[in-house]
Design an enzyme around this catalytic site. Structure first.
Site, PDB file in Angstrom:
ATOM      1  N   ARG A   1      -6.734  -0.347  -7.485  1.00  0.00           N
ATOM      2  CA  ARG A   1      -7.049   0.796  -6.609  1.00  0.00           C
ATOM      3  C   ARG A   1      -7.129   2.058  -7.478  1.00  0.00           C
ATOM      4  NH1 ARG A   1      -4.259   1.297  -0.945  1.00  0.00           N
ATOM      5  NH2 ARG A   1      -6.318   2.143  -0.476  1.00  0.00           N
TER       6      ARG A   1
ATOM      7  N   ASP B   1      -2.108  10.897  -2.372  1.00  0.00           N
ATOM      8  CA  ASP B   1      -2.314   9.850  -3.380  1.00  0.00           C
ATOM      9  C   ASP B   1      -2.518  10.423  -4.772  1.00  0.00           C
ATOM     10  OD1 ASP B   1      -2.947   8.484  -0.751  1.00  0.00           O
ATOM     11  OD2 ASP B   1      -2.847   6.847  -2.191  1.00  0.00           O
TER      12      ASP B   1
ATOM     13  N   GLN C   1      -3.326   2.317   9.733  1.00  0.00           N
ATOM     14  CA  GLN C   1      -1.973   2.453   9.165  1.00  0.00           C
ATOM     15  C   GLN C   1      -1.069   3.273  10.092  1.00  0.00           C
ATOM     16  OE1 GLN C   1      -4.806   2.755   7.459  1.00  0.00           O
ATOM     17  NE2 GLN C   1      -4.565   2.324   5.279  1.00  0.00           N
TER      18      GLN C   1
ATOM     19  N   ARG D   1       0.844  -1.195   0.000  1.00  0.00           N
ATOM     20  CA  ARG D   1       0.000   0.000   0.000  1.00  0.00           C
ATOM     21  C   ARG D   1       0.884   1.251   0.000  1.00  0.00           C
ATOM     22  NH1 ARG D   1       1.567   1.854   4.130  1.00  0.00           N
ATOM     23  NH2 ARG D   1       0.390   3.745   3.756  1.00  0.00           N
TER      24      ARG D   1
HETATM   25  O1  MRU Z   1      -4.916   3.173   1.717  1.00  0.00           O
HETATM   26  P1  MRU Z   1      -3.435   3.417   1.816  1.00  0.00           P
HETATM   27  O2  MRU Z   1      -2.838   2.885   3.073  1.00  0.00           O
HETATM   28  O3  MRU Z   1      -2.707   2.958   0.582  1.00  0.00           O
HETATM   29  O4  MRU Z   1      -3.318   5.006   1.865  1.00  0.00           O
HETATM   30  C1  MRU Z   1      -2.044   5.582   1.863  1.00  0.00           C
HETATM   31  C2  MRU Z   1      -2.075   7.061   2.052  1.00  0.00           C
HETATM   32  O5  MRU Z   1      -3.112   7.691   2.079  1.00  0.00           O
HETATM   33  C3  MRU Z   1      -0.752   7.756   2.119  1.00  0.00           C
HETATM   34  O6  MRU Z   1      -0.853   8.930   2.875  1.00  0.00           O
HETATM   35  C4  MRU Z   1      -0.330   8.144   0.680  1.00  0.00           C
HETATM   36  O7  MRU Z   1      -0.369   7.031  -0.166  1.00  0.00           O
HETATM   37  C5  MRU Z   1       1.015   8.741   0.639  1.00  0.00           C
HETATM   38  S1  MRU Z   1       2.233   7.500   0.910  1.00  0.00           S
HETATM   39  C6  MRU Z   1       3.763   7.970   0.622  1.00  0.00           C
END
Ligand code: MRU
Length: 352
Positions: free
Chosen positions: A93, A241, A200, A50
């Site tokens: 995703r 993202d 997370q 992730r």
């Molecule tokens: O759902 P996730 O755990 O993949 O979400 C990750 C995030 O929102 C992070 O803040 C984002 O990907 C930046 S990671 C360097």
């Protein structure tokens, strides 16, 4: 310099993709190896792999592995196969633009190589995937250097989700900035939001901060306003993202709330992300369509252990959108972009 303890979250060994299964952390450090694209897609959907840059790197390895393991009889057939692989990985995703960007780059490379024997093509694709990983690692290091110039001795930095070496290659994005400042000798404290529903922050960021001995306090997401008002928070730094040219930033659900609270308390709110996270094509009006909606089970079933309510519905958007107007600066590997973002982000993309 204080030493940092980084993780190599995704790599290749032979024709297999190797990753640390993040759903098992912090309880178990389990590495998984597979050459199967289906298994990789499941891993990305389940968040075993992730973080925006990391899923892009994993997708690149997925295409390289698919080429290496293909039974296609010639390079034309291989190209057709890779196109369908690319589509499958791309559908895992929808929010992180890095996934789409890395897949497009790998497919462009594949299309440049049609006259080569299959084996050579596979080798070149693997090299391209490693180039992507290497570039992300360098981008993290550079973001860390630019970002840490914003951090002062004594800062208390609030962060959200996980943006460390479990989310990209190298030190990370927002966590990379924090780590680089700490490694350079600055005495800072981190307040990490737990990041419901999948934790997370509590599971991954706390684990990474602990490995580096960076002082931190974990809070529930709902304690963010309390912490900003009463615990001396001097900066908020989060990852991203997808960032549009006007600075609108999709990041883990809860980020927008943090920006609103930071604004109320006059606390600077920074986003740290590589240029590969900037999306110059999507219009602000279409951004909501890119927000992933995940299973209600993740909300109702805490870590698959505690069922909150029987027959209840739950809303589970994985990301939200923070308007660029609420962001004090966007830390990229090219420098810290400031408003107006249309201009500064376009410049960062051009590499100036
Ligand atoms: O759902 P996730 O755990 O993949 O979400 C990750 C995030 O929102 C992070 O803040 C984002 O990907 C930046 S990671 C360097």
């Amino acid at each position: 310099m204080r030493r940092l303890s980084l993780i190599d979250a995704v790599s290749m060994s032979g024709n297999e993709i190797i990753w640390i299964d993040q759903t098992k952390l912090p309880f178990k450090e389990k590495y998984v190896g597979s050459s199967s694209v289906s298994r990789l897609c499941t891993a990305i959907k389940r968040l075993e792999i992730r973080g925006a840059p990391l899923i892009g790197i994993a997708a690149a390895f997925g295409i390289a592995a698919a080429a290496a393991n293909s039974d296609a009889k010639d390079s034309d057939a291989l190209l057709r196969e890779l196109k369908s692989t690319a589509k499958r990985i791309n559908s895992t995703r929808p929010t992180a633009v890095n996934l789409q960007n890395c897949i497009n780059r790998m497919m462009k490379k594949a299309e440049e190589l049609p006259s080569l024997p299959k084996k050579t093509m596979a080798k070149r694709l693997r090299e391209e995937a490693y180039r992507i990983k290497d570039e992300e690692e360098k981008a993290s290091a550079s973001m860390g250097r630019y970002g840490s110039t914003l951090i002062k001795n004594g800062d208390v930095i609030l962060t959200h989700c996980n943006t460390g070496s479990l989310a990209t290659a190298g030190v990370g994005t927002a966590l990379g900035v924090i780590r680089t400042a700490y490694a350079s000798g600055k005495n800072i404290k981190v307040i990490a939001c737990e990041t419901r529903p999948l934790l997370q922050g509590a599971r991954l960021t706390a684990w990474e901060l602990k490995r580096d001995s960076i002082p931190f306090e974990l809070i529930t997401d709902s304690a963010a306003a309390y912490a900003m008002k009463n615990r001396g928070v001097s900066k908020v730094i989060v990852g991203a993202d997808r960032i549009l040219l006007d600075g609108s930033t999709a990041n883990k659900i809860g980020t927008y709330a943090l920006a609103i609270i930071a604004k109320e308390h006059n606390i600077p709110f920074y986003v740290a992300a590589p240029v590969s996270t900037i999306d110059p094509r999507t219009k602000t009006a279409n951004m909501l369509k890119k927000i992933e909606q995940r299973s209600p089970e993740e909300v109702l079933n805490v870590l698959s252990r505690l069922r909150i309510a029987k027959d209840a519905n739950a809303l589970n958007p994985a990301f939200d959108i923070t308007p660029g107007s609420m962001i004090s600066g966007i830390i990229t590997e090219k420098g810290v972009a400031r408003k107006p973002y249309q201009k500064s982000l376009a410049k960062a993309i051009r590499g100036a």
